[in-house]
Design a protein around this motif. Structure first.
Motif, PDB file in Angstrom:
ATOM      1  N   ALA A  41     -28.441  40.371  40.034  1.00 45.91           N
ATOM      2  CA  ALA A  41     -28.197  41.814  40.258  1.00 45.91           C
ATOM      3  C   ALA A  41     -26.793  42.015  41.005  1.00 45.91           C
ATOM      4  N   ALA A  42     -26.686  41.120  42.113  1.00 47.94           N
ATOM      5  CA  ALA A  42     -25.608  41.287  42.816  1.00 47.94           C
ATOM      6  C   ALA A  42     -24.240  41.338  42.130  1.00 47.94           C
ATOM      7  N   LEU A  43     -24.204  40.109  41.069  1.00 47.87           N
ATOM      8  CA  LEU A  43     -23.013  39.936  40.394  1.00 47.87           C
ATOM      9  C   LEU A  43     -22.946  41.052  39.320  1.00 47.87           C
ATOM     10  N   LYS A  44     -24.085  41.631  38.801  1.00 53.33           N
ATOM     11  CA  LYS A  44     -23.867  42.647  38.047  1.00 53.33           C
ATOM     12  C   LYS A  44     -23.826  44.173  38.569  1.00 53.33           C
ATOM     13  N   GLN A  45     -23.870  44.119  39.934  1.00 53.51           N
ATOM     14  CA  GLN A  45     -23.859  45.382  40.751  1.00 53.51           C
ATOM     15  C   GLN A  45     -24.674  46.342  40.363  1.00 53.51           C
ATOM     16  N   CYS A  46     -26.028  45.827  40.372  1.00 50.59           N
ATOM     17  CA  CYS A  46     -27.089  46.938  40.022  1.00 50.59           C
ATOM     18  C   CYS A  46     -28.421  46.201  40.978  1.00 50.59           C
ATOM     19  N   ASP A  47     -29.359  47.224  40.882  1.00 53.10           N
ATOM     20  CA  ASP A  47     -30.495  46.924  41.815  1.00 53.10           C
ATOM     21  C   ASP A  47     -31.350  45.519  41.008  1.00 53.10           C
ATOM     22  N   TRP A  48     -32.055  44.993  42.123  1.00 54.88           N
ATOM     23  CA  TRP A  48     -33.212  44.052  41.890  1.00 54.88           C
ATOM     24  C   TRP A  48     -34.465  44.612  42.118  1.00 54.88           C
TER      25      TRP A  48
END
Length: 384
Positions: A41-48
């Motif tokens: 999620a951090a790599l894709k810049q979205c929420d977990w």
């Protein structure tokens, strides 16, 4: 190329998915899967968003991190997964395609087989695997085992659904062959059994590729064994050399010939799957390639099995993707992951995936590290 084709927009969040096809379900496996999800999620810049809830409205299709390889019909109809951009893992048209049984042909044209079996794959992949047969009935396994004993002197029996070397046995005579096969088919007669030549002095290489939606990276490496809390041999981690790009980029590196052979065989296997089983796609692939000596002392090499789901080396793969994202001009990186049983000291700077007591396996620590220099070769002592 299965990896990196198609685009379905940016996922609103990343979710984990427990898909019980015989994969992960222990406490440390669930924790590892969650940590993989958080980092993706951090790599894709979205929420977990944690474990997938089918009753929740996510807006757009979430990005899935499943515990196991998914079946195509279920992936499309229930989850809306259409390509490798929708998950960290893989999708197959039939359950057996995700197991080690696809690596070998049947003993003859009359042998039992599951629906969807493609006899052409065994022919196509022959240059990349060891000698062997796959069997879906006790009688076929007996016939295949006797032939293997005559030709190779020793046969390794492998239940199709087992992982990490569990349930395997090397047999050297007909009597033990019969006993072992009856035990295996008594436990699980439907999944199938692999009968494969057994090598002396084996070394197992890992060859793989990962794609997070923007970065594709390929790697080669070796596995390490350790002792678990019962004193049994277990997977202890992997040391990987990771480069940006596909297998062709990996083969452009300066490599020892045995490593180059392992990569070529993994690529051959990879391409055979694409050709013979249309509809397979994956964003995480891993091939175990074993090299050793056959019964006559001749060197042999071949792909043992494939993995299109989270695996033992995944934490090292994620660490490499993180470093390549942080440093866009970096072309290669060395990453390692560790599974240490019993008390240990996790090194400073390591990415911890699990550290604590698992009811099934006892005290265990799982972590990954990036080495400071991409061209540094390090030996890793047991941290205990």
């Amino acid at each position: 190329n299965w990896l990196g084709t198609g685009h379905h927009g940016v996922a609103p969040c990343v979710v984990s998915l427990t898909a019980r096809n015989g994969g992960f379900d222990g406490l440390h496996e669930r924790a590892t899967r969650c940590e993989v999800g958080r980092r993706l999620a951090a790599l894709k810049q979205c929420d977990w968003c944690g474990e997938y809830d089918p009753g929740r409205c996510y807006g757009k299709r979430p990005y899935f991190v499943p515990s196991d390889t998914l079946l195509a019909a279920d992936a499309r109809e229930r989850l809306g997964i259409e390509s490798e951009r929708d998950l960290f893992g893989g999708v197959v048209p039939h359950a057996f395609v995700a197991t080690k049984v696809i690596s070998h042909p049947l003993v003859d044209d009359e042998a039992s087989r599951p629906a969807g079996w493609n006899a052409g794959f065994g022919v196509a992949v022959k240059p990349a695997v060891l000698a062997g047969y796959s069997s879906f009935s006790l009688e076929d396994a007996r016939k295949a085992g006797r032939q293997m004993l005559q030709r190779h002197g020793a046969v390794r029996l492998k239940p199709a659904g087992a992982s990490g070397g569990q349930g395997q046995e090397v047999v050297r005579d007909v009597q033990r062959l019969e006993q072992a096969l009856e035990q295996m088919y008594g436990h699980d007669s439907d999944a199938g059994v692999v009968l494969e030549e057994s090598l002396d002095k084996p070394v197992t290489f890992s060859v793989g590729q990962v794609f997070d939606g923007s970065i594709r990276a390929s790697y080669h490496g070796v596995q390490r064994n350790t002792l678990n809390n019962r004193g049994e041999t277990a997977y202890g981690g992997s040391d990987l050399k990771v480069i940006r790009g596909g297998f062709d980029e990996l083969l452009k590196q300066r490599l020892p010939e045995r490593v180059r052979l392992a990569i070529r065989q993994a690529r051959h296997y990879h391409e055979a799957v694409r050709a013979e089983y249309p509809g397979v796609f994956a964003s995480r692939i891993n091939y175990d390639v074993v090299q050793g000596l056959d019964a006559d002392g001749h060197p042999r090499s071949g792909v043992l099995e494939q993995s299109w789901r989270l695996g033992g080396a995944t934490s090292a793969e994620i660490a490499a993707l993180e470093r390549l994202r942080e440093r866009p001009r970096m072309r290669q990186v060395r990453a390692s992951c560790f599974e240490v049983y019993g008390p240990c000291r996790v090194p400073s700077g390591a990415s911890i995936y699990f550290e604590g007591h698992d009811p099934q396996v006892g005290q265990i620590a799982k972590y990954a590290m990036i080495h400071s220099h991409a061209d540094t070769t390090e030996q890793h002592p047991d941290p205990r």
